[in-house]
Design a protein around this motif. Sequence first.
Motif, PDB file in Angstrom:
ATOM      1  N   LEU A 133      -4.129  23.377  15.903  1.00 27.12           N
ATOM      2  CA  LEU A 133      -5.121  23.010  14.905  1.00 27.12           C
ATOM      3  C   LEU A 133      -4.478  22.840  13.528  1.00 27.12           C
ATOM      4  N   LEU A 134      -3.531  23.692  13.208  1.00 29.96           N
ATOM      5  CA  LEU A 134      -2.830  23.551  11.928  1.00 29.96           C
ATOM      6  C   LEU A 134      -2.072  22.234  11.855  1.00 29.96           C
ATOM      7  N   LEU A 135      -1.408  21.862  12.938  1.00 30.12           N
ATOM      8  CA  LEU A 135      -0.684  20.590  12.953  1.00 30.12           C
ATOM      9  C   LEU A 135      -1.636  19.412  12.789  1.00 30.12           C
ATOM     10  N   LEU A 136      -2.769  19.460  13.450  1.00 28.86           N
ATOM     11  CA  LEU A 136      -3.745  18.385  13.332  1.00 28.86           C
ATOM     12  C   LEU A 136      -4.308  18.300  11.917  1.00 28.86           C
ATOM     13  N   SER A 137      -4.531  19.449  11.280  1.00 29.15           N
ATOM     14  CA  SER A 137      -5.090  19.428   9.931  1.00 29.15           C
ATOM     15  C   SER A 137      -4.072  18.929   8.911  1.00 29.15           C
ATOM     16  N   CYS A 138      -2.795  19.002   9.205  1.00 23.08           N
ATOM     17  CA  CYS A 138      -1.752  18.524   8.292  1.00 23.08           C
ATOM     18  C   CYS A 138      -1.463  17.042   8.483  1.00 23.08           C
ATOM     19  N   LYS A 139      -1.982  16.461   9.534  1.00 25.67           N
ATOM     20  CA  LYS A 139      -1.738  15.043   9.799  1.00 25.67           C
ATOM     21  C   LYS A 139      -2.356  14.210   8.681  1.00 25.67           C
ATOM     22  N   PRO A 140      -1.560  13.359   8.031  1.00 27.60           N
ATOM     23  CA  PRO A 140      -2.121  12.564   6.937  1.00 27.60           C
ATOM     24  C   PRO A 140      -3.129  11.543   7.458  1.00 27.60           C
ATOM     25  N   THR A 141      -4.196  11.350   6.699  1.00 29.48           N
ATOM     26  CA  THR A 141      -5.196  10.347   7.053  1.00 29.48           C
ATOM     27  C   THR A 141      -5.317   9.371   5.899  1.00 29.48           C
ATOM     28  N   VAL A 142      -5.618   8.135   6.226  1.00 31.27           N
ATOM     29  CA  VAL A 142      -5.816   7.127   5.207  1.00 31.27           C
ATOM     30  C   VAL A 142      -7.261   7.238   4.742  1.00 31.27           C
ATOM     31  N   ASN A 143      -7.452   7.419   3.449  1.00 33.81           N
ATOM     32  CA  ASN A 143      -8.838   7.525   2.991  1.00 33.81           C
ATOM     33  C   ASN A 143      -9.473   6.138   2.932  1.00 33.81           C
ATOM     34  N   ASP A 144     -10.770   6.126   2.805  1.00 37.76           N
ATOM     35  CA  ASP A 144     -11.506   4.857   2.850  1.00 37.76           C
ATOM     36  C   ASP A 144     -11.082   3.894   1.744  1.00 37.76           C
ATOM     37  N   GLU A 145     -10.876   4.395   0.525  1.00 39.20           N
ATOM     38  CA  GLU A 145     -10.480   3.499  -0.569  1.00 39.20           C
ATOM     39  C   GLU A 145      -9.164   2.789  -0.259  1.00 39.20           C
ATOM     40  N   GLU A 146      -8.195   3.516   0.224  1.00 37.33           N
ATOM     41  CA  GLU A 146      -6.901   2.908   0.543  1.00 37.33           C
ATOM     42  C   GLU A 146      -7.013   1.951   1.724  1.00 37.33           C
ATOM     43  N   ALA A 147      -7.822   2.313   2.706  1.00 38.84           N
ATOM     44  CA  ALA A 147      -8.014   1.429   3.865  1.00 38.84           C
ATOM     45  C   ALA A 147      -8.676   0.117   3.430  1.00 38.84           C
ATOM     46  N   ILE A 148      -9.637   0.202   2.526  1.00 32.93           N
ATOM     47  CA  ILE A 148     -10.319  -0.993   2.039  1.00 32.93           C
ATOM     48  C   ILE A 148      -9.371  -1.852   1.211  1.00 32.93           C
ATOM     49  N   LYS A 149      -8.616  -1.244   0.309  1.00 35.03           N
ATOM     50  CA  LYS A 149      -7.643  -2.007  -0.483  1.00 35.03           C
ATOM     51  C   LYS A 149      -6.641  -2.716   0.426  1.00 35.03           C
ATOM     52  N   SER A 150      -6.176  -2.011   1.430  1.00 40.95           N
ATOM     53  CA  SER A 150      -5.220  -2.597   2.373  1.00 40.95           C
ATOM     54  C   SER A 150      -5.834  -3.796   3.098  1.00 40.95           C
ATOM     55  N   LEU A 151      -7.075  -3.659   3.530  1.00 36.32           N
ATOM     56  CA  LEU A 151      -7.762  -4.754   4.206  1.00 36.32           C
ATOM     57  C   LEU A 151      -7.898  -5.967   3.280  1.00 36.32           C
ATOM     58  N   LEU A 152      -8.288  -5.740   2.032  1.00 36.10           N
ATOM     59  CA  LEU A 152      -8.482  -6.848   1.099  1.00 36.10           C
ATOM     60  C   LEU A 152      -7.162  -7.545   0.770  1.00 36.10           C
ATOM     61  N   GLU A 153      -6.101  -6.783   0.655  1.00 42.23           N
ATOM     62  CA  GLU A 153      -4.777  -7.383   0.424  1.00 42.23           C
ATOM     63  C   GLU A 153      -4.356  -8.221   1.639  1.00 42.23           C
ATOM     64  N   LYS A 154      -4.614  -7.688   2.824  1.00 41.83           N
ATOM     65  CA  LYS A 154      -4.277  -8.413   4.057  1.00 41.83           C
ATOM     66  C   LYS A 154      -5.095  -9.699   4.163  1.00 41.83           C
ATOM     67  N   GLU A 155      -6.380  -9.615   3.853  1.00 45.42           N
ATOM     68  CA  GLU A 155      -7.252 -10.786   3.953  1.00 45.42           C
ATOM     69  C   GLU A 155      -6.788 -11.877   2.986  1.00 45.42           C
ATOM     70  N   SER A 156      -6.444 -11.499   1.775  1.00 42.31           N
ATOM     71  CA  SER A 156      -5.950 -12.475   0.791  1.00 42.31           C
ATOM     72  C   SER A 156      -4.659 -13.132   1.262  1.00 42.31           C
ATOM     73  N   SER A 157      -3.764 -12.333   1.770  1.00 41.53           N
ATOM     74  CA  SER A 157      -2.450 -12.824   2.204  1.00 41.53           C
ATOM     75  C   SER A 157      -2.545 -13.717   3.433  1.00 41.53           C
ATOM     76  N   THR A 158      -3.294 -13.283   4.428  1.00 40.63           N
ATOM     77  CA  THR A 158      -3.369 -14.052   5.673  1.00 40.63           C
ATOM     78  C   THR A 158      -4.021 -15.409   5.462  1.00 40.63           C
ATOM     79  N   TRP A 159      -4.962 -15.490   4.519  1.00 41.54           N
ATOM     80  CA  TRP A 159      -5.606 -16.768   4.211  1.00 41.54           C
ATOM     81  C   TRP A 159      -4.572 -17.750   3.673  1.00 41.54           C
ATOM     82  N   ARG A 160      -3.772 -17.300   2.723  1.00 46.96           N
ATOM     83  CA  ARG A 160      -2.774 -18.174   2.105  1.00 46.96           C
ATOM     84  C   ARG A 160      -1.655 -18.561   3.069  1.00 46.96           C
ATOM     85  N   LEU A 161      -1.323 -17.636   3.964  1.00 48.96           N
ATOM     86  CA  LEU A 161      -0.252 -17.902   4.935  1.00 48.96           C
ATOM     87  C   LEU A 161      -0.723 -18.749   6.116  1.00 48.96           C
TER      88      LEU A 161
END
Length: 146
Positions: free
Chosen positions: A13-41
């Motif tokens: 349980l300690l190992l699982l609780s230390c596992k880093p998770t991507v928070n929603d804000e970072e996941a959304i920013k990543s998605l928007l950056e990907k969407e912008s890039s893939t459109w242009r490419l």
Amino acid sequence: MKLKLALILIPSLLLLSCKPTVNDEEAIKSLLEKESSTWRLGDSEAHAACWHIQPYSKILISTADGKTFEVPPAAIIKPIVNASGGTSINSNYKMSIHDDNAWVSHDEVSIAKDGKKTFSHEIRLLEKINGDWKLVGQSIHAYKTE
């Protein structure tokens, strides 16, 4: 027996609780950056994966010269013809996240292959589908080109 089980379970349980998770804000920013890039490419498959078209999806665009038009949502997930290339820089993110839906505003500078820049304010509508953030609508307001 209980002690052995506890000795195995607690470290797990300690190992699982230390596992880093991507928070929603970072996941959304990543998605928007990907969407912008893939459109242009012109990466149609990766671009379509950023979207989850819903019956209420809407894509509205206003140009720097004052014209406004609506893009049919189904068109955003079709193969990209004549990709523009270039890059983009997103900044000034502001988000409202509520459980499985969010709206995000940000500024974007689109930089064409020839160096021409278009500045826009964007509003993106997202939903969490099967644990992943997906775009369901957007509004783009270009206000300046150089």
